[in-house]
Design a protein around this motif. Structure first.
Motif, PDB file in Angstrom:
ATOM      1  N   ALA A   1      25.176  22.100 -20.478  1.00  0.00           N
ATOM      2  CA  ALA A   1      25.244  22.179 -21.944  1.00  0.00           C
ATOM      3  C   ALA A   1      26.641  21.770 -22.380  1.00  0.00           C
ATOM      4  CB  ALA A   1      24.930  23.597 -22.421  1.00  0.00           C
ATOM      5  N   LEU A   2      26.728  21.063 -23.494  1.00  0.00           N
ATOM      6  CA  LEU A   2      28.023  20.643 -24.043  1.00  0.00           C
ATOM      7  C   LEU A   2      28.422  21.631 -25.125  1.00  0.00           C
ATOM      8  CD1 LEU A   2      30.263  18.456 -24.121  1.00  0.00           C
ATOM      9  CD2 LEU A   2      28.929  17.324 -25.919  1.00  0.00           C
ATOM     10  N   LEU A   3      29.567  22.282 -24.942  1.00  0.00           N
ATOM     11  CA  LEU A   3      30.003  23.312 -25.878  1.00  0.00           C
ATOM     12  C   LEU A   3      30.849  22.706 -27.009  1.00  0.00           C
ATOM     13  CD1 LEU A   3      30.966  26.182 -23.416  1.00  0.00           C
ATOM     14  CD2 LEU A   3      28.720  25.436 -24.200  1.00  0.00           C
ATOM     15  N   PRO A   4      30.827  23.336 -28.173  1.00  0.00           N
ATOM     16  CA  PRO A   4      31.579  22.817 -29.324  1.00  0.00           C
ATOM     17  C   PRO A   4      33.021  23.305 -29.323  1.00  0.00           C
ATOM     18  CG  PRO A   4      30.314  24.697 -30.021  1.00  0.00           C
ATOM     19  CD  PRO A   4      30.009  24.508 -28.547  1.00  0.00           C
TER      20      PRO A   4
ATOM     21  N   VAL B   1      26.258  14.883 -22.691  1.00  0.00           N
ATOM     22  CA  VAL B   1      25.449  15.932 -22.079  1.00  0.00           C
ATOM     23  C   VAL B   1      24.334  15.333 -21.217  1.00  0.00           C
ATOM     24  CG1 VAL B   1      23.740  16.300 -23.920  1.00  0.00           C
ATOM     25  CG2 VAL B   1      24.477  18.216 -22.504  1.00  0.00           C
ATOM     26  N   ARG B   2      23.861  14.161 -21.556  1.00  0.00           N
ATOM     27  CA  ARG B   2      22.846  13.489 -20.725  1.00  0.00           C
ATOM     28  C   ARG B   2      23.412  13.199 -19.336  1.00  0.00           C
ATOM     29  NH1 ARG B   2      21.596   9.332 -23.856  1.00  0.00           N
ATOM     30  NH2 ARG B   2      19.677  10.270 -24.654  1.00  0.00           N
ATOM     31  N   GLU B   3      24.617  12.657 -19.290  1.00  0.00           N
ATOM     32  CA  GLU B   3      25.234  12.336 -18.001  1.00  0.00           C
ATOM     33  C   GLU B   3      25.560  13.612 -17.225  1.00  0.00           C
ATOM     34  OE1 GLU B   3      26.227   9.933 -14.954  1.00  0.00           O
ATOM     35  OE2 GLU B   3      25.422   9.245 -16.869  1.00  0.00           O
ATOM     36  N   ALA B   4      26.060  14.632 -17.933  1.00  0.00           N
ATOM     37  CA  ALA B   4      26.388  15.901 -17.277  1.00  0.00           C
ATOM     38  C   ALA B   4      25.140  16.545 -16.692  1.00  0.00           C
ATOM     39  CB  ALA B   4      27.071  16.841 -18.265  1.00  0.00           C
ATOM     40  N   CYS B   5      24.034  16.523 -17.440  1.00  0.00           N
ATOM     41  CA  CYS B   5      22.769  17.074 -16.940  1.00  0.00           C
ATOM     42  C   CYS B   5      22.304  16.322 -15.694  1.00  0.00           C
ATOM     43  CB  CYS B   5      21.689  16.997 -18.020  1.00  0.00           C
ATOM     44  SG  CYS B   5      21.725  18.353 -19.210  1.00  0.00           S
TER      45      CYS B   5
ATOM     46  N   LEU C   1      17.768  17.237 -25.556  1.00  0.00           N
ATOM     47  CA  LEU C   1      19.193  17.521 -25.383  1.00  0.00           C
ATOM     48  C   LEU C   1      19.855  18.025 -26.662  1.00  0.00           C
ATOM     49  CD1 LEU C   1      20.153  14.464 -23.148  1.00  0.00           C
ATOM     50  CD2 LEU C   1      19.761  16.819 -22.413  1.00  0.00           C
ATOM     51  N   SER C   2      19.130  18.023 -27.773  1.00  0.00           N
ATOM     52  CA  SER C   2      19.727  18.526 -29.018  1.00  0.00           C
ATOM     53  C   SER C   2      20.091  20.001 -28.886  1.00  0.00           C
ATOM     54  CB  SER C   2      18.772  18.334 -30.200  1.00  0.00           C
ATOM     55  OG  SER C   2      17.647  19.185 -30.118  1.00  0.00           O
ATOM     56  N   VAL C   3      19.336  20.768 -28.063  1.00  0.00           N
ATOM     57  CA  VAL C   3      19.637  22.184 -27.902  1.00  0.00           C
ATOM     58  C   VAL C   3      20.516  22.444 -26.673  1.00  0.00           C
ATOM     59  CG1 VAL C   3      17.670  23.028 -29.191  1.00  0.00           C
ATOM     60  CG2 VAL C   3      17.398  22.568 -26.747  1.00  0.00           C
TER      61      VAL C   3
END
Length: 316
Positions: free
Chosen positions: A240-243, A211-215, A195-197
């Motif tokens: 993906a979690l955007l910055p 992002v884990r929960e969203a995935c 999930l780092s990427v």
């Protein structure tokens, strides 16, 4: 036409010839590539193989437990390492995706070197496939991104690599998995750096949790829609979690929350891909569920419609 039986017979001979009577460890993620390699190598050298799963803290929801169950079913020697702190330390303050991949790649190898030394092994088996090599810019190809198991390998690594499926594409690996009776033959790909990427910007424990929960929600809703005949199951689908942040409303009050992007693609070889045709009501259900579950953190959900190229399948 690709012949899975002929491939298996050939690889068993090659693995035996390379490893001989020595011991080996295998980097086993639970994905189809590494599970195929685990079965092939186990058939070739028996109990001289040790499967090592590294829990980096960057895995999908419940993944370590699922991999444990898979390895038990395969009846191979295995060990699970809890290295969340070690990997997150290496990613602290890192935002560049190439540096993320190389940090994760190096720390994987350091874990494997330590386990190999304790086990008395000098061989490391990896589930590297052809697209990993192509995109990592080896063999005269242009760099797209350094896959952790190719471009992310440290130069001073002291293990000899064994890569049984390095010349295959994903569909061919799946054919081998079906032939070998491996249950995860159809499991969707998951990046080695985890999930780092899929966490653009800095990787923190908090962001990984989001992002884990969203995935999980994206996978759950799309699988359900596919099972109900609403859509064809994509080749790969995730969040993906955007910055970036945007203004939203939660419980009648203003909040300044994060953005989640949904990505789902169809492809045959992972070299090119098109966005999956997801019904509007499925996208709506995904968006509603993510914002309800993660409402204190996420104010916006978007769908990525970009083909590959120009985009890659993963965001980083």
């Amino acid at each position: 036409m690709f012949d899975a039986k002929a491939f298996v017979d050939d690889q068993l001979k090659k693995i035996k010839a390379q490893i001989k009577d020595e011991k080996a460890i295998i980097a086993c993620s639970g994905g189809v590539d590494s599970m195929v390699c685990a079965v092939l190598t186990s058939k070739a050298i028996g109990d001289k193989l040790l499967a090592v799963f590294v829990d980096t803290g960057l895995m999908r929801k419940d993944e370590p437990e699922q991999v444990r169950d898979m390895l038990k079913e395969l009846n191979v020697n295995f060990k699970i390492l809890d290295e969340e702190k070690y990997f997150l330390e290496g990613l602290k303050g890192v935002t560049d995706p190439e540096k993320k991949r190389k940090s994760v790649g190096e720390r994987f190898i350091r874990c494997f070197e330590k386990e190999a030394k304790a086990y008395g092994a000098k061989y490391l088996v990896q589930g590297t496939i052809a697209p990993d090599v192509i995109e990592s810019g080896t063999n005269g190809k242009g760099l797209v991104k350094s896959h952790h198991n190719v471009g992310g390998l440290p130069k001073d690594m002291n293990l000899e690599l064994v890569e049984p499926v390095i010349e295959l594409y994903k569909e061919e690996v799946r054919q081998v998995a079906r032939y070998l009776g491996i249950k995860v033959s159809e499991r969707q790909p998951f990046p080695g750096p985890g999930l780092s990427v899929r966490c653009l910007g800095e990787v923190t424990k908090e962001n990984i949790a989001i992002v884990r929960e969203a995935c999980f929600i994206v996978e759950d809703e799309i699988k359900r829609a596919s099972e109900n005949g609403k859509m064809k199951l994509p080749w790969q689908y995730f969040a993906a979690l955007l910055p970036t942040r945007s203004t939203g409303v939660h419980n009648g009050e203003r909040m300044y929350g994060k953005t989640v992007a949904v990505r789902a693609v169809m492809t045959k070889d992972a070299i090119s891909a098109t966005p999956a045709d997801i019904p509007y009501d499925v996208l709506t259900a995904i968006s509603k569920r993510i914002t309800e579950k993660l409402g204190d953190n996420v104010t916006r959900v978007v769908y990525d419609m970009t083909t590959k190229p120009p985009a890659t399948i993963e965001w980083e």
